[in-house]
Design a protein around this motif. Structure first.
Motif, short mmCIF file in Angstrom:
data_model
loop_
_atom_site.label_atom_id
_atom_site.label_comp_id
_atom_site.label_asym_id
_atom_site.label_seq_id
_atom_site.Cartn_x
_atom_site.Cartn_y
_atom_site.Cartn_z
N ARG A 1 -5.25 -1.51 1.43
CA ARG A 1 -4.86 -2.24 0.21
C ARG A 1 -4.07 -3.48 0.56
O ARG A 1 -4.24 -4.55 -0.04
CB ARG A 1 -4.00 -1.32 -0.68
N GLN A 2 -3.22 -3.35 1.58
CA GLN A 2 -2.39 -4.51 1.97
C GLN A 2 -3.24 -5.65 2.50
O GLN A 2 -2.94 -6.82 2.30
CB GLN A 2 -1.36 -4.08 3.02
N ARG A 3 -4.31 -5.30 3.23
CA ARG A 3 -5.20 -6.35 3.75
C ARG A 3 -5.98 -7.03 2.62
O ARG A 3 -6.18 -8.25 2.62
CB ARG A 3 -6.18 -5.78 4.77
N ALA A 4 -6.40 -6.21 1.66
CA ALA A 4 -7.19 -6.76 0.56
C ALA A 4 -6.32 -7.55 -0.42
O ALA A 4 -6.74 -8.58 -0.95
CB ALA A 4 -7.92 -5.63 -0.18
N ASP A 5 -5.11 -7.06 -0.64
CA ASP A 5 -4.22 -7.69 -1.62
C ASP A 5 -2.80 -7.66 -1.07
O ASP A 5 -1.99 -6.80 -1.43
CB ASP A 5 -4.31 -6.93 -2.95
N PRO A 6 -2.46 -8.61 -0.18
CA PRO A 6 -1.15 -8.56 0.48
C PRO A 6 0.00 -8.71 -0.51
O PRO A 6 -0.12 -9.43 -1.51
CB PRO A 6 -1.20 -9.77 1.44
N PRO A 7 1.13 -8.02 -0.24
CA PRO A 7 2.32 -8.22 -1.08
C PRO A 7 2.94 -9.58 -0.80
O PRO A 7 2.55 -10.25 0.16
CB PRO A 7 3.24 -7.08 -0.63
N HIS A 8 3.94 -9.96 -1.59
CA HIS A 8 4.63 -11.23 -1.32
C HIS A 8 5.48 -11.13 -0.04
O HIS A 8 5.57 -12.08 0.72
CB HIS A 8 5.54 -11.60 -2.50
N ILE A 9 6.11 -9.97 0.15
CA ILE A 9 6.96 -9.77 1.33
C ILE A 9 6.47 -8.51 2.03
O ILE A 9 6.37 -7.45 1.41
CB ILE A 9 8.44 -9.61 0.93
N LEU A 10 6.15 -8.65 3.30
CA LEU A 10 5.67 -7.49 4.08
C LEU A 10 6.63 -7.26 5.24
O LEU A 10 6.92 -8.18 6.01
CB LEU A 10 4.25 -7.75 4.59
N LEU A 11 7.10 -6.02 5.37
CA LEU A 11 8.03 -5.67 6.44
C LEU A 11 7.28 -4.85 7.48
O LEU A 11 6.64 -3.85 7.14
CB LEU A 11 9.21 -4.87 5.87
N THR A 12 7.37 -5.25 8.74
CA THR A 12 6.51 -4.62 9.74
C THR A 12 7.18 -4.63 11.12
O THR A 12 8.34 -5.00 11.26
CB THR A 12 5.14 -5.34 9.77
N THR A 13 6.42 -4.18 12.12
CA THR A 13 6.88 -4.13 13.52
C THR A 13 5.97 -5.01 14.37
O THR A 13 4.87 -5.39 13.93
CB THR A 13 6.82 -2.69 14.05
#
Length: 805
Positions: free
Chosen positions: A111-123
């Motif tokens: 879902r994140q790849r298809a419709d990314p959020p405004h802010i993404l927290l990752t490693t």
């Protein structure tokens, strides 16, 4: 940008909060290409990093991903998401926030790849994976900012190099991307700024008011520390008393094994049943999460922990940090101290507990360094080539690429800014063919050059395998530990495969503070049952032993040079005074070597202050040289400060042992057939993609991976000694466990100034070394002479020597 939108300013006013000057400065520099913020823990760094994002998103319609946040810890990303989501909801901002780590379900990732959020927290690892997809350009379209938290921690490892290479790719996709780095403990701000910025862009450095000095001291105990060892069991009554008088205490250890032993002993002494837990990276994730939840709810009075709680997570009402054992590194100590009273302008409170007598001196040196704000750190080496090889494969996964363009991207990264084209082409050739000796095997021919000059994957199906092996963290070979049940019992954590191999049914060991009985090994899972009655073995976890930093070693030498030691406890000051009367104390700028007879053997103690790993290597190389000189060494033991060697002959001329060229020559010969070299090769080969630990449906065990890598290593040494990975391995082997760079630093520091001191008996400073664990025997001519002597004595005592032979 200095004026905040009303939604944000009203929210701040409602809470009676005012922006700190460094937060305002970050807003003012929102359009700078790169900004590094150094602010103390609790100083609102994260808010400072996100304020420009929130201000930009208010009132502006932004389609897709706006800001990436990267942290070294999955738990930190989850914590920041929790801390950010609440205020955004209270402000009523239509901003979508999500996190993506190795724990994120596959459905949510899609879902994140298809419709990314405004802010993404990752490693870093999850970001590298996202960059590898064919639709990366669409996913990151519109990305404006990237915030890298705890950047100092990432800058010290290959994870940081991988992150910066991924960032170079993002910068090509999003030319106006702004970079922000956040940290509380930076020893060299200019170096971190260069590391963060796109080369040669400038990077502004904002340093916040450091706030009040921490309240730190050594814990006073009724009993003096022992002469050797690392358990600090003597301090448990005093530690318990501190737990009673504080809300929540974090008790840090340098190793998981020490944490397990201390927690076990602490729990045995905890007659009041105070709620105390243990937290480290080898415990089961569910158990760690339960401990974290209990901390947030303020249900715990203390947590015995390791580096797993080092970094900026805000856990409940922690008002005291206790460091068990010398910190070995001032920066790490400052980071840990900052966990207490995690509020701006509130002094952190910490107590240091030396585990043995010499650590009292080291703890005092660390306390003085913290009070003077002297952080330690080593210069960053050039970007590692094994990480570059992995990045080239990741780039190929996302689609065909032009080598010139990729070289330009890579050299825009600070760590790779001096990479030569020849070195880049060698990495590209390795990815394409595997190298001269391996080019006949299809599995290592992963790239091909098309007629139009672009490079692409030879087999598109290999992208899945490459993605499964993304990352630079070299996990120890771990086995799951579970309670023995017919259908699989409760998971407890992990132990190393090598330790598990030493267990036989009935053996007991500690995990999570509990004594467990080893029952069996089933499907690569260690099955155990409870057993409270027997003394347990202690699991040893590799890669967790810290060496005292160069700067802290210099601080110790400065402390030893004092005429008196009024700040040290009397038991330690008296010890140093006795050493000065009997012999002398080591001095900066020269090496003190004491020689003395003891229990029928000749001893030589070399005070190098080069850190445990380098002193261990010095012991290996010096005894080898002594063997060549006919001095018959029998063994040695090393600590962070000295190497003690014993043998049959007196050392009268130490110069041949410390000659820099001879040491390097000895190292090359020693490394050539050594297990350390094979271990370094396996790590680099795994990162570079030569060895795949993961494949669809399976993962190689440690033994399988070692077998594969040993065969490859021996093959390359025999048929292709100039292979790229062997060259990388030689570089890698000189750091880490071998740490030859510290030996070279030591020889440069003493510059031939050796003070050889002959004593009639063992010195007060050398005596504790004989109590240390980890003695290394030398199987050479000396051992043979001893056996011959013992045989002759036996024949003589029994009268057999007089019989005709």
């Amino acid at each position: 940008m200095t004026n905040l939108p009303s939604q944000i300013s009203d929210w701040l006013e409602h809470r009676q909060w005012r922006l700190h000057p460094h937060q305002t400065a970050m807003l003012a520099r929102a359009t700078d290409p790169a900004t590094l913020l150094i602010a103390p823990t609790g100083g609102g760094k994260t808010m400072a990093g996100f304020l420009p994002t929130l201000a930009d998103l208010v009132g502006n319609t932004h389609d897709g991903l706006h800001t990436l946040y990267v942290s070294p810890l999955k738990a930190l990303a989850a914590d920041i998401k929790r801390n950010l989501t609440g205020p955004v909801a209270e402000m009523g901002l239509p901003i979508r926030i999500d996190d993506r780590t190795g724990d994120t379900p596959q459905s949510r990732r899609k879902r994140q790849r298809a419709d990314p959020p405004h802010i993404l927290l990752t490693t870093p690892e999850s970001l590298a994976l996202m960059v590898s997809y064919e639709d990366a350009e669409r996913t990151f379209k519109g990305l404006k900012r990237i915030v890298i938290d705890e950047i100092h921690a990432l800058a010290e490892s290959k994870r940081g190099d991988q992150l910066m290479l991924a960032l170079s790719r993002l910068q090509s996709l999003c030319p106006n991307l702004r970079r922000v780095g956040l940290s509380a403990t930076v020893d060299d701000p200019a170096a971190i700024a260069r590391y963060l910025a796109r080369h040669p862009d400038p990077c502004a450095i904002i340093e916040a008011d450091p706030g009040p000095a921490p309240d730190i001291a050594m814990l006073e105990t009724a009993e003096a520390p022992p002469w050797a060892g690392g358990g600090a069991a003597y301090a448990i009554p005093a530690v318990l008393e501190q737990i009673r008088t504080h809300q929540t205490t974090l008790i840090f250890h340098n190793t998981r094994a020490q944490a397990e032993i201390f927690f076990h002993n602490l729990w045995l002494a905890n007659e009041e049943g105070l709620p105390i837990a243990i937290h480290h990276g080898s415990l089961d994730r569910m158990q760690r999460e339960r401990v974290e939840a209990a901390m947030v709810a303020n249900d715990l009075r203390a947590v015995v922990c390791t580096g797993s709680l080092d970094l900026g997570i805000d856990w409940g009402n922690v008002d005291l940090v206790i460091q068990i054992g010398a910190p070995k590194n001032v920066k790490r100590l400052v980071q840990r101290i900052g966990r207490a009273n995690h509020r701006y302008n509130a002094p952190s409170k910490a107590l240091l507990v030396p585990a043995n007598r010499f650590e009292v001196v080291e703890c005092q040196a660390a306390l003085e360094a913290v009070k003077e704000g002297k952080l330690d750190g080593d210069p960053r080496p050039p970007g590692p080539r094994d990480v570059l090889c992995q990045h080239i494969l990741i780039r190929a996964c996302s689609g065909p690429f032009d080598a010139d363009a990729l070289f330009s991207e890579v050299t825009s990264t600070g760590a790779y800014s001096h990479l030569t084209r020849a070195a880049f082409d060698a990495c590209l050739d390795f990815c394409a063919t595997g190298g001269y000796a391996l080019r006949a095997y299809d599995q290592w021919q992963r790239l091909l050059q098309r007629p139009d000059g672009l490079w692409q994957l030879r087999d598109p199906r290999s992208a899945a395998r490459i993605r499964m092996n993304i990352g630079t963290i070299q996990d120890a070979d771990l086995l799951k530990v579970r309670m023995k049940r017919s259908r699989g019992g409760k998971p407890l954590g992990e132990i190393e495969e090598a330790f598990a191999a030493t267990l036989t049914p009935g053996d007991t060991f500690l995990i999570g503070g509990q004594i467990m009985r080893y029952e069996s090994l089933r499907e690569m899972t260690v099955e155990v049952s409870r057993d409270r009655g027997r003394k347990p073995k202690i699991a040893v976890f590799s890669g967790t032993k810290f060496a005292t930093s160069t700067q802290l070693s210099q601080g110790i030498l400065a402390l030893l040079a004092q005429d008196a030691w009024p700040d040290l406890p009397a038991h330690t000051a008296d010890w140093l005074t006795l050493q000065r009367e009997v012999s002398e104390l080591p001095r900066a700028g020269e090496m003190l070597i004491e020689t003395f007879p003891h229990q029928g053997r000749e001893h030589a103690c070399l005070y190098g202050f080069a850190g445990r790993n380098a002193q261990q290597t010095l012991g290996l190389l010096a005894t080898k040289r002594m063997e060549e000189l006919g001095l018959d060494p029998l063994g040695f033991v090393a600590t962070d400060y000295a190497t003690l060697i014993w043998g049959l002959s007196e050392l009268t001329d130490p110069a041949p042992l410390l000659d820099k060229d001879a040491l390097r020559d000895g190292l090359e010969r020693w490394l050539a057939g050594n297990a350390v070299m094979k271990r370094a090769f396996r790590a680099s080969a795994t990162i570079a993609g030569l060895i795949e630990r993961n494949s669809p449906g399976s993962r190689k065990s440690g033994r399988q991976a070692t077998f594969s890598s040993d065969i490859l290593y021996d093959t390359l040494r025999k048929y292709d000694p100039d292979h790229l990975l062997l060259d990388i391995t030689r570089d890698e082997a000189l750091s880490g466990l071998v740490d030859f760079a510290r030996i070279e630093e030591m020889t440069d520091r003493i510059c031939g100034r050796v003070n050889l001191r002959r004593l009639s008996r063992i010195s007060p400073l050398a005596a504790p070394l004989l109590l240390e664990a980890g003695k290394v025997p030398v199987q050479g001519a000396g051992a043979e002479k001893l056996m011959q002597q013992e045989a002759a004595d036996l024949m003589h005592a029994s009268g057999l020597a007089t019989l005709a032979q």
